[in-house]
Design a protein around this motif. Sequence first.
Motif, PDB file in Angstrom:
ATOM      1  N   VAL A  68       0.855  -1.179   0.000  1.00 58.69           N
ATOM      2  CA  VAL A  68       0.000   0.000   0.000  1.00 58.69           C
ATOM      3  C   VAL A  68       0.894   1.232   0.000  1.00 58.69           C
ATOM      4  N   ALA A  69       0.711   2.122  -0.943  1.00 60.38           N
ATOM      5  CA  ALA A  69       1.524   3.332  -1.012  1.00 60.38           C
ATOM      6  C   ALA A  69       1.343   4.161   0.249  1.00 60.38           C
ATOM      7  N   PRO A  70       2.369   4.889   0.675  1.00 59.67           N
ATOM      8  CA  PRO A  70       2.239   5.744   1.856  1.00 59.67           C
ATOM      9  C   PRO A  70       1.070   6.720   1.709  1.00 59.67           C
ATOM     10  N   ARG A  71       0.290   6.853   2.758  1.00 52.11           N
ATOM     11  CA  ARG A  71      -0.817   7.802   2.773  1.00 52.11           C
ATOM     12  C   ARG A  71      -0.335   9.080   3.432  1.00 52.11           C
ATOM     13  N   LEU A  72      -0.134  10.104   2.629  1.00 51.61           N
ATOM     14  CA  LEU A  72       0.491  11.331   3.090  1.00 51.61           C
ATOM     15  C   LEU A  72      -0.493  12.486   3.037  1.00 51.61           C
ATOM     16  N   SER A  73      -0.170  13.520   3.770  1.00 48.48           N
ATOM     17  CA  SER A  73      -0.988  14.735   3.738  1.00 48.48           C
ATOM     18  C   SER A  73      -0.095  15.936   4.012  1.00 48.48           C
ATOM     19  N   GLY A  74      -0.598  17.109   3.667  1.00 47.55           N
ATOM     20  CA  GLY A  74       0.100  18.349   3.963  1.00 47.55           C
ATOM     21  C   GLY A  74       1.487  18.419   3.363  1.00 47.55           C
ATOM     22  N   GLU A  75       2.461  18.819   4.177  1.00 52.25           N
ATOM     23  CA  GLU A  75       3.820  19.028   3.704  1.00 52.25           C
ATOM     24  C   GLU A  75       4.463  17.731   3.217  1.00 52.25           C
ATOM     25  N   ALA A  76       4.063  16.595   3.782  1.00 54.14           N
ATOM     26  CA  ALA A  76       4.612  15.318   3.331  1.00 54.14           C
ATOM     27  C   ALA A  76       4.222  15.031   1.883  1.00 54.14           C
ATOM     28  N   THR A  77       3.040  15.477   1.470  1.00 53.01           N
ATOM     29  CA  THR A  77       2.613  15.295   0.080  1.00 53.01           C
ATOM     30  C   THR A  77       3.504  16.088  -0.859  1.00 53.01           C
ATOM     31  N   LEU A  78       3.828  17.329  -0.479  1.00 51.41           N
ATOM     32  CA  LEU A  78       4.731  18.147  -1.282  1.00 51.41           C
ATOM     33  C   LEU A  78       6.124  17.527  -1.322  1.00 51.41           C
ATOM     34  N   ALA A  79       6.584  16.980  -0.202  1.00 51.63           N
ATOM     35  CA  ALA A  79       7.889  16.323  -0.172  1.00 51.63           C
ATOM     36  C   ALA A  79       7.920  15.137  -1.128  1.00 51.63           C
ATOM     37  N   ALA A  80       6.843  14.347  -1.168  1.00 52.09           N
ATOM     38  CA  ALA A  80       6.775  13.206  -2.076  1.00 52.09           C
ATOM     39  C   ALA A  80       6.762  13.669  -3.530  1.00 52.09           C
ATOM     40  N   PHE A  81       6.036  14.745  -3.814  1.00 48.06           N
ATOM     41  CA  PHE A  81       6.010  15.290  -5.169  1.00 48.06           C
ATOM     42  C   PHE A  81       7.415  15.706  -5.592  1.00 48.06           C
ATOM     43  N   SER A  90       8.153  21.753  -8.123  1.00 49.74           N
ATOM     44  CA  SER A  90       8.025  21.685  -6.669  1.00 49.74           C
ATOM     45  C   SER A  90       8.743  22.843  -5.997  1.00 49.74           C
ATOM     46  N   TRP A  91       9.827  23.342  -6.591  1.00 48.30           N
ATOM     47  CA  TRP A  91      10.476  24.531  -6.033  1.00 48.30           C
ATOM     48  C   TRP A  91       9.552  25.741  -6.137  1.00 48.30           C
ATOM     49  N   GLU A  92       8.851  25.853  -7.272  1.00 46.24           N
ATOM     50  CA  GLU A  92       7.912  26.955  -7.434  1.00 46.24           C
ATOM     51  C   GLU A  92       6.767  26.839  -6.429  1.00 46.24           C
ATOM     52  N   MET A  93       6.272  25.632  -6.231  1.00 43.90           N
ATOM     53  CA  MET A  93       5.199  25.409  -5.275  1.00 43.90           C
ATOM     54  C   MET A  93       5.653  25.751  -3.865  1.00 43.90           C
ATOM     55  N   LEU A  94       6.901  25.402  -3.542  1.00 42.32           N
ATOM     56  CA  LEU A  94       7.417  25.696  -2.221  1.00 42.32           C
ATOM     57  C   LEU A  94       7.560  27.195  -2.011  1.00 42.32           C
ATOM     58  N   GLY A  95       7.957  27.905  -3.080  1.00 43.31           N
ATOM     59  CA  GLY A  95       8.056  29.346  -2.974  1.00 43.31           C
ATOM     60  C   GLY A  95       6.707  29.979  -2.664  1.00 43.31           C
ATOM     61  N   ALA A  96       5.656  29.460  -3.310  1.00 41.66           N
ATOM     62  CA  ALA A  96       4.318  29.965  -3.031  1.00 41.66           C
ATOM     63  C   ALA A  96       3.895  29.637  -1.600  1.00 41.66           C
ATOM     64  N   LEU A  97       4.261  28.437  -1.132  1.00 44.61           N
ATOM     65  CA  LEU A  97       3.926  28.044   0.231  1.00 44.61           C
ATOM     66  C   LEU A  97       4.642  28.919   1.244  1.00 44.61           C
ATOM     67  N   ALA A  98       5.917  29.235   0.950  1.00 45.98           N
ATOM     68  CA  ALA A  98       6.694  30.046   1.881  1.00 45.98           C
ATOM     69  C   ALA A  98       6.121  31.447   2.048  1.00 45.98           C
ATOM     70  N   ALA A  99       5.362  31.895   1.056  1.00 48.11           N
ATOM     71  CA  ALA A  99       4.770  33.225   1.145  1.00 48.11           C
ATOM     72  C   ALA A  99       3.591  33.270   2.108  1.00 48.11           C
ATOM     73  N   THR A 100       3.053  32.102   2.442  1.00 47.08           N
ATOM     74  CA  THR A 100       1.868  32.064   3.299  1.00 47.08           C
ATOM     75  C   THR A 100       2.090  31.348   4.619  1.00 47.08           C
ATOM     76  N   VAL A 101       3.234  30.599   4.746  1.00 42.63           N
ATOM     77  CA  VAL A 101       3.513  29.835   5.954  1.00 42.63           C
ATOM     78  C   VAL A 101       4.728  30.437   6.641  1.00 42.63           C
ATOM     79  N   ALA A 102       4.782  30.350   7.951  1.00 43.84           N
ATOM     80  CA  ALA A 102       5.922  30.869   8.704  1.00 43.84           C
ATOM     81  C   ALA A 102       7.212  30.291   8.151  1.00 43.84           C
ATOM     82  N   PRO A 103       8.200  31.131   7.752  1.00 45.63           N
ATOM     83  CA  PRO A 103       9.414  30.640   7.113  1.00 45.63           C
ATOM     84  C   PRO A 103      10.147  29.586   7.923  1.00 45.63           C
ATOM     85  N   SER A 104      10.228  29.714   9.240  1.00 44.92           N
ATOM     86  CA  SER A 104      10.972  28.745  10.029  1.00 44.92           C
ATOM     87  C   SER A 104      10.359  27.366   9.904  1.00 44.92           C
ATOM     88  N   ARG A 105       9.033  27.269   9.842  1.00 48.36           N
ATOM     89  CA  ARG A 105       8.390  25.976   9.743  1.00 48.36           C
ATOM     90  C   ARG A 105       8.643  25.345   8.394  1.00 48.36           C
TER      91      ARG A 105
END
Length: 251
Positions: A79-92, A229-244
Motif C-alpha cells: 500500500v503506497a504511503p498515505r500522506l498529507s500536507g507538507e509530506a505530500t509536497l515532499a513526495a512530489f 516543486s520549487w515553485e510550489m514551495l516558494g508559493a507556500l513560503a509566502a503564506t507559511v511561517a518561514p521557520s516551519r
Amino acid sequence: MRLTAQPAFVLHTRPWRETSLLVEVLSAEHGRVGLLARGVQGPKRHPLRAALQPLQSIRFDAVWRGELARLIAAEAVDVAPRLSGEATLAAFYLNELTLRLAPRQEPQTELFAAYARARERLRVGEPLGWTLRRYERDLLDALGVGFDWRTDGDGDPIDPAARYRLDAEHGPRRLLLDRGRADRAGAATGRALLALGEDRMPDAADLASLRRAIRDVLAHHLGARGLKSWEMLGALAATVAPSRVQTESDA
C-alpha cells in the motif's frame, strides 16, 4: 524486448489520448522506464489504475517498443504511503527530482534502493527536511556526481566551524570570513556536511544550511529548467511561517 515481473516505483502518471496513460517508473534493472498503459481510463474503473498511482511500488510486465514500453500487466506490491500536507509536497519533490535526473534504460540499483528508503521514511513520518537531504545525497552518489563530505574540493578536511558552498564540479569550497550575508546564506556549515556524510542528523540550523547549498548543485545538473516543486514551495513560503517551511519540508 519483454520485461517480466520487474519491480518499480511509479513516479508520474498522465493521461494520453482518451483511454490511456503515460506512466514513468523507476526500476532497479532498467532505470527510468516510460510505460504506455492502453485502455485503462474510462467510465469503468480499470483494475490497473490503482497500481499506477505515484509513489506506488509495483511489479510489471511490458514489451519494449522504441522509447516507450507497452504495459501488459502491473500489480501493487504494498500500500503506497498515505500522506498529507507538507509530506505530500515532499513526495512530489522526490518524484519530480528522480524523474528529471534518473537516466532512461540504465541499471539504477543504488538509486532504486535509495528511493525505497526515502519512501519508507515518508511513510513512518521521519523529519521531512532530513529525509530529503539524505535522498538528494544518495541520488547524487548513485548518479556518480556526489561528494566526499569529509574533504573539500582541494582535498583539505572539512572544518566544522567554517561554511562551504557546494560547487557541482569542484566540490565543497570554503567560504572566506569576509564574505557578505547573502553568500553565507547560500552556504552549508562544515558541521552539516560532516553530519550528512556520517548519516547523522544535524541540528535544525545546520540542517537548514544544507538545503540551499545542495539545491545549487541540483540546479546545475537540472539545467535551465528548474522544478515545479520549487515553485510550489516558494508559493507556500509566502503564506507559511518561514521557520516551519525550512525546517520541515523545504525542498
